[in-house]
Scaffold this motif. Structure first.
Motif, PDB file in Angstrom:
ATOM      1  N   TRP A   1       0.924  -5.257   4.960  1.00  0.00           N
ATOM      2  CA  TRP A   1       0.711  -5.395   6.408  1.00  0.00           C
ATOM      3  C   TRP A   1       1.917  -4.987   7.243  1.00  0.00           C
ATOM      4  O   TRP A   1       1.849  -5.010   8.455  1.00  0.00           O
TER       5      TRP A   1
ATOM      6  N   ARG B   1      -0.311   2.451   7.661  1.00  0.00           N
ATOM      7  CA  ARG B   1      -1.409   3.086   6.942  1.00  0.00           C
ATOM      8  C   ARG B   1      -1.970   2.143   5.882  1.00  0.00           C
ATOM      9  O   ARG B   1      -1.226   1.501   5.149  1.00  0.00           O
ATOM     10  N   LEU B   2      -3.283   2.115   5.783  1.00  0.00           N
ATOM     11  CA  LEU B   2      -3.936   1.221   4.837  1.00  0.00           C
ATOM     12  C   LEU B   2      -3.948   1.750   3.413  1.00  0.00           C
ATOM     13  O   LEU B   2      -3.913   0.989   2.453  1.00  0.00           O
TER      14      LEU B   2
ATOM     15  N   GLU C   1      -9.295   3.896  10.119  1.00  0.00           N
ATOM     16  CA  GLU C   1      -8.697   5.196   9.830  1.00  0.00           C
ATOM     17  C   GLU C   1      -9.825   6.194   9.628  1.00  0.00           C
ATOM     18  O   GLU C   1     -10.866   5.839   9.051  1.00  0.00           O
TER      19      GLU C   1
ATOM     20  N   PHE D   1     -11.610  -1.117   8.970  1.00  0.00           N
ATOM     21  CA  PHE D   1     -10.651  -0.227   8.337  1.00  0.00           C
ATOM     22  C   PHE D   1     -10.566   1.008   9.232  1.00  0.00           C
ATOM     23  O   PHE D   1     -11.317   1.967   9.076  1.00  0.00           O
TER      24      PHE D   1
ATOM     25  N   ILE E   1      -7.102  -5.804   6.925  1.00  0.00           N
ATOM     26  CA  ILE E   1      -8.056  -5.035   7.720  1.00  0.00           C
ATOM     27  C   ILE E   1      -7.546  -4.988   9.162  1.00  0.00           C
ATOM     28  O   ILE E   1      -6.913  -5.931   9.637  1.00  0.00           O
ATOM     29  N   HIS E   2      -7.774  -3.888   9.848  1.00  0.00           N
ATOM     30  CA  HIS E   2      -7.252  -3.741  11.205  1.00  0.00           C
ATOM     31  C   HIS E   2      -7.913  -4.723  12.167  1.00  0.00           C
ATOM     32  O   HIS E   2      -9.126  -4.944  12.134  1.00  0.00           O
TER      33      HIS E   2
ATOM     34  N   TYR F   1      -3.057  -5.997  12.075  1.00  0.00           N
ATOM     35  CA  TYR F   1      -3.860  -6.361  10.915  1.00  0.00           C
ATOM     36  C   TYR F   1      -4.284  -7.821  10.963  1.00  0.00           C
ATOM     37  O   TYR F   1      -3.533  -8.691  11.431  1.00  0.00           O
TER      38      TYR F   1
ATOM     39  N   SER G   1       0.840  -1.194   0.000  1.00  0.00           N
ATOM     40  CA  SER G   1       0.000   0.000   0.000  1.00  0.00           C
ATOM     41  C   SER G   1       0.873   1.242   0.000  1.00  0.00           C
ATOM     42  O   SER G   1       1.677   1.448   0.895  1.00  0.00           O
TER      43      SER G   1
END
Length: 961
Positions: free
Chosen positions: A73, A77-78, A223, A221, A124-125, A158, A59
């Motif tokens: 991962w 930040r996603l 954020e 997610f 995903i967190h 994650y 990402s």
């Protein structure tokens, strides 16, 4: 082998090698390009069909400068490769211990999202969730996407699901998960709070998601820019009630483990950030109506009516903000819940605001005027967020200052609307402006905002929840509103909220809308609003404005408490600000002037030949700066104060004291000049000047209360406060009635507190008499306003018997505000062994709640006898303290508290050694505060060496007949 022609093995190998290399280069460049483009598209809300294969790429984060390779991962930040649309969350908190002695919750989640780029992992967190079944990914038609076994990336929090096929841009998918989490008492995510009622321990399941703890409750997610809608379902026993952001949709029942359980489903929420999701399962009761309810313990709400005040002020504040923002309240209801264990003061969850009990509940019999004001202001702060923060949300945590600074400013406006007789708006000066300047005058301070890429980890995010963010943010926004006018400020604010509703912004978006309002109204402002405000937002610190009234010369320089400190943080503005200067003279009304460079000559500032005329700048302290004058103007101002203080506005009387003492610490003026500003206090009865003196002289107390200087200082302060004590003794009919106004009540409290602290015999006898009457009759006749001062003095003058009585009252009271007063009083004992006992209690959650650990330790530090005891205790227990509280946004208060008296080379050595010894353990959110403590100690040591003899001589002379 290729079909159709023959080549030798060597030639074939070489050809294949270079072909592979060429293709790899092309692919790498294409991947980098696709990463960059996909990110830019996602930033602007667009989509792209470029491929991201997470076998080799990750990402991309805007502006990081990081290479595009490496697994997603591994990054905090996603990005926006997968964008959530909706969550279906189904949770079952089990409020009894399981076979392992733990409280847990069972959960099921469906995270619906849209794919923005070709990708082969779902990331995903997730933190501290144990998945009981393998996650399943389905497409919009319900078809299962083939996947490998999931794994957890612990460092970056994650859940990672590797796929056997690629997800396609523009298509929608759903991640199905089942999991179990612990309902720990760690005050974060979905957690457990406890209280005792009618002899029975009762358990609450509640939440605190900000900033990065929603991932502890369900995979998401996590954020702020990744907003989605939420449908929440909570399963609980029949004698519990469930709350969430929205109203209840329907209620059904089921059998679970041979018991009937209730299933409470809530209406679908509007689009919002994960950190604003909230739910509470409890046996609480409510006071209120369909729109507004105040929830809390049954005894507090039904028996003691502690929710009434919050209920009475909530509707007026909501109506005020509806008008202020020109937008209706965005949700169908507003639940406000008082939780016994809560890490922050309160949290603005949309439609379900959660508070500490002390910030929401008010009891006319037990709570003080200060408790009442705090309830009012915290409610106003959190309700302000329902629009500014919740409806329109910052894009990332580097702009937290805009969210919290704005709410910290307008909380006074909402509170003033609800209590118009309190004159509460002025209190932002002592509460925010003067308080935060002490931090912002250090080289270890920081700008209000920073680059987005510099704030990634949860610890880096938590570090932004500090006084700079809240109080400096409030001060500069107040300054902005003042020089624009409130009407123009509100006009720009309204269009900003209208355009970005249910979306995310950066702070410059607000500047753009304010500028549009300026241009529309032809408001005369010589610089663009962004150019002005960037000097205050993008560099740390603030200026001191020096006015020479003999020449009309006005200058600015970066104000630093330690004049020897070296500023290492670069500034594009070279620590020069565009400063709005307001001023009056003895013979003229208020005027204004912009200082845009280091110095300027301004003719109205030239008072030469005007006799005893004086000039006073920064009227009502609307500007975020300090003011210094030439000696003649200082003399004339002090002469005015000593003859007719009413000629100077009350806020500026406080400002003169606060500025002078800080200028003296910075070696800009003499320390004796600062001390001279306290002489007029024998004629002063207003709260703010006295509070400014107390705050300023607290530094002298901290530096000298272990030295021979403190004797004459105490004698001087006793001399100065005696008229104030006598004034309020008469005004209150010997302390039996309360003054009418808010600030007069605060002045009365200060009069009693200072009189006892500085040894006025009558005050000590009053405290002992009132405390003993309570102890002997078990009826507390001490007025709540005076209890903090009386408890402290009586326990200090008493012994083990008085302390044990107070401890018993602390453990038995069900009023959280009364408990706070008693807990502070326990720290006033003069017995070291008793103080050590209290320190040990601070880490025992059966006696002192975890939310109160840090403040209990700092209460002990406030007692000069407890200083070294507390410092030794913190060092000896650092590992345990850090493990429990290192991630808390208030953790820095502990370091600030235990080091505030440090002023010797030996203490500086100890502090640096402490930092070195605990590198492996870490300092969490307190790391910046630790650096500030080191800087402050160095400055303290130098200041004491230079001023000790001077200060002692001045105090000795000041108390002579």
């Amino acid at each position: 082998m290729a079909k159709g022609f023959y080549v030798s093995k060597l030639v074939a190998f070489v050809a294949i090698f270079f072909a592979i290399a060429a293709v790899a280069t092309i692919i790498a460049l294409a991947v980098v390009y696709s990463n960059e483009k996909s990110n830019k598209d996602s930033e602007s809300g667009g989509t792209t069909s470029e491929t991201i294969t997470t076998r080799t790429t990750s990402s991309f984060q805007p502006g990081t400068g990081s290479p595009a390779f490496g697994p997603i991962w591994d990054r905090y930040r996603l990005g926006k490769h997968l964008v959530p649309d909706h969550y279906d969350i189904d949770l079952r908190p089990v409020l009894t211990k399981n076979d392992h002695g733990l409280y847990v919750f069972h959960g099921e989640s469906k995270a619906h999202f849209t794919c923005k780029v070709i990708i082969e992992h779902v990331v995903i967190h997730s933190r501290k969730l144990n998945y009981t079944e393998e996650p399943i990914l389905t497409d919009a038609d319900g078809n299962t996407i083939s996947a490998k076994k999931h794994f957890l990336a612990e460092k970056t929090s994650y859940l990672v699901l590797p796929l056997n096929e690629l997800l396609q841009p523009g298509k929608k998918y759903t991640l199905h998960t089942k999991f179990v989490g612990e309902l720990a008492d760690d005050l974060a995510g979905f957690y457990r709070s406890e209280y005792v009622e009618d002899g029975e321990t009762k358990i609450i399941a509640t939440t605190q998601m900000q900033a990065t703890a929603a991932r502890k409750a369900f995979p998401c997610f996590d954020e702020p820019t990744l907003k989605a809608t939420f449908s929440i379902t909570l399963r609980h026993k029949l004698d519990y009630v469930a709350l969430s952001n929205m109203n209840v949709l329907n209620v059904t029942t089921e059998q679970w483990q041979n018991e009937p359980w209730q299933i409470t489903k809530f209406e679908k929420s509007p689009k919002m950030s994960t950190y604003l999701v909230a739910f509470v399962v409890s046996q609480f009761k409510a006071d209120g109506d369909q729109l507004i309810k105040i929830w809390g313990r049954k005894k507090a709400i039904e028996d003691e009516n502690q929710g009434e005040y919050a209920l009475n002020v909530t509707l007026p504040i909501l109506e005020f903000f509806e008008t202020y923002y020109n937008a209706p309240y965005p949700l169908p209801k507003s639940d406000q819940v008082a939780i016994p264990d809560f890490s922050a003061g309160a949290m603005e969850n949309w439609g379900l605001i959660i508070y500490r009990e002390t910030a929401l509940l008010y009891d006319n019999r037990e709570s003080s005027i200060n408790n009442k004001e705090r309830v009012l202001e915290v409610i106003s702060h959190e309700l302000a967020h329902q629009w500014f923060g919740n409806l329109v949300t910052i894009r990332w945590w580097n702009d937290l200052w805009l969210n919290e600074g704005f709410a910290s400013y307008v909380e006074y406006l909402g509170a003033d609307h609800a209590e118009p007789t309190w004159n509460i708006k002025d209190l932002t000066v002592p509460y925010d402006t003067h308080r935060v300047m002490a931090v912002d005058a250090l080289t270890s301070s920081h700008p209000l905002t920073s680059k987005e890429e510099d704030v990634n980890t949860p610890a880096e995010i938590s570090a932004f929840f500090d006084s700079i963010t809240y109080s400096k943010g409030a001060a500069v926004i107040r300054m902005l509103s003042s020089f624009l006018t409130e009407e123009l400020f509100v006009e720009g604010l309204r269009t900003y909220l209208s355009q970005f509703a249910y979306n995310n912004t950066v702070y410059t978006d607000l500047w753009n809308h304010l500028q549009a309002a300026i241009d529309k109204n032809n408001f005369q402002l010589e610089n663009k609003i962004e150019d002005i405000m960037n000097t205050w937002i993008l560099q740390m610190g603030f200026p001191v404005i020096t006015i020479d009234t003999t020449r009309g010369l006005v200058q600015q320089q970066h104000f630093l408490l330690d004049p020897k400190a070296v500023v290492t943080q670069p500034s594009q503005f070279n620590y020069t600000w565009i400063v709005p200067i307001t001023y009056i003279t003895r013979t003229s009304l208020q005027n204004h002037f912009w200082l845009k460079q280091h110095s300027d000559v301004h003719t109205p500032f030239d008072l030469s030949g005007q006799g005893n005329n004086w000039l006073l700048a920064n009227i009502n302290v609307t500007g975020y700066y300090r003011v210094n004058y030439d000696d003649g103007n200082w003399d004339r101002l002090l002469q005015q104060l000593n003859t007719d203080l009413s000629a100077i506005p009350v806020i500026n009387r406080a400002q003169i004291i606060d500025d002078a003492f800080n200028l003296a610490r910075a070696e800009i003026i003499n320390t004796t000049r600062a001390l001279e500003t306290t002489r007029f206090l024998t004629k002063e009865v207003e709260y703010m000047p006295w509070q400014a003196a107390l705050n300023s002289l607290s530094y002298f107390t901290q530096m000298f209360d272990r030295t021979e200087v403190y004797g004459p200082m105490k004698a001087y302060m006793k001399q100065q406060v005696t008229p104030l004590f006598d004034y309020f003794k008469n005004k209150t009919n010997d302390w039996n009635i309360r003054p009418a106004t808010l600030q007069d009540q605060y002045s009365e409290i200060n009069a009693v507190s200072m009189a006892c602290s500085y040894g006025i015999r009558e005050c000590g006898e009053l405290a002992t008499r009132l405390f003993n009457l309570w102890k002997n009759s078990n009826v507390n006749g001490i007025h709540p306003n005076l209890r903090s001062a009386i408890y402290c003095e009586a326990i200090a003058r008493g012994g083990e018997e008085e302390w044990n009585f107070a401890l018993e009252q602390y453990r038995n009271t069900t009023n959280a505000q009364e408990a706070d007063k008693l807990r502070a009083g326990l720290a006033c004992s003069k017995e070291p062994w008793i103080l050590n006992r209290l320190l040990e209690f601070s880490l025992d959650s059966t006696i002192i709640r975890k939310q109160d650990t840090v403040s209990t330790i700092t209460n002990v530090v406030n007692n000069v006898i407890g200083q070294n005891l507390a410092w030794d205790f913190v060092r000896a227990n650092w590992g345990k303290i850090y493990q429990q509280f290192g991630g808390s946004s208030s953790f820095g208060n502990l370091i600030t508290g235990v080091t505030k008296r440090f002023s010797t080379e030996f203490e500086l050595y100890q502090l640096k050694q402490f930092k070195e010894d605990n590198q492996d353990i870490g300092f969490g959110t307190a790391i910046r505060t630790l650096d500030q403590a080191i800087e402050r100690t160095e400055a303290n040591a130098r200041w004491v060496n230079q001023n000790k003899a001077i200060v002692q001589e001045w105090f000795e002379a000041a108390v002579k007949p």
